[in-house]
Design a protein around this motif. Structure first.
Motif: not given
Length: 153
Positions: A23-32, A36-40, A126-129, A132-137
């Motif tokens: 088991l691992q835990v993860a954070a789906l961090c998002h902001r506006e 629109g919506t962005e994912v880290m 590194d951290r990027i925003w 969701p579509a781009r992050a999934a790619e």
């Protein structure tokens, strides 16, 4: 007879001795953001894009441990958790030595309110925003791709 033994092994014995996924835990961090919506996403030690994630932490709930990972790996200083939105996917943990183990990754959604550029792993990640579509790619894991791709829907 051999066929019967093979079937017995496959159907009765193997399920009893097979280890469940770790088991691992993860954070789906998002902001506006402006678009629109962005994912880290954060970089892994091998350079892949991933969500901040790690092992459960003694004394913390799974959600609290995910939030701790978001701080350590992505600099998320303040975020509102959505415990009801917890999702899971089956993935793999890749270790630096090349070994891989199956993992169930429990993902918690966090609306980011405050970030820091100075956080425990800022020198090695590194951290990027991204949308969701781009992050999934950008991510490799099929289960994570699907989870992020469905996030904005």
């Amino acid at each position: 007879m051999t066929s019967m033994l093979n079937n017995f092994w496959r159907d009765a014995v193997r399920p009893l001795i097979k280890r469940p996924p770790a088991l691992q835990v993860a954070a789906l961090c998002h902001r506006e953001g402006d678009a629109g919506t962005e994912v880290m996403l954060v970089s892994s030690s091998s350079g892949r894009w991933i969500l901040p994630k790690g092992w459960p932490i003694d004394g913390l709930t799974a959600c609290e441990a995910a939030k701790q990972e978001a701080w350590e790996e992505g600099g998320v200083k303040k975020a509102a958790a959505n415990n009801a939105s917890a999702q899971s996917f089956l993935g793999q943990k890749r270790f630096d030595n090349g070994s891989v183990i199956p993992c169930e990754v429990k993902v918690f959604s966090f609306k980011v309110k405050k970030l820091s550029d100075n956080y425990p792993e800022s020198e090695r990640r590194d951290r990027i925003w991204a949308t969701p579509a781009r992050a999934a790619e950008l991510v490799d894991d099929p289960g994570l791709k699907a989870l992020i791709g469905n996030f904005a829907a």
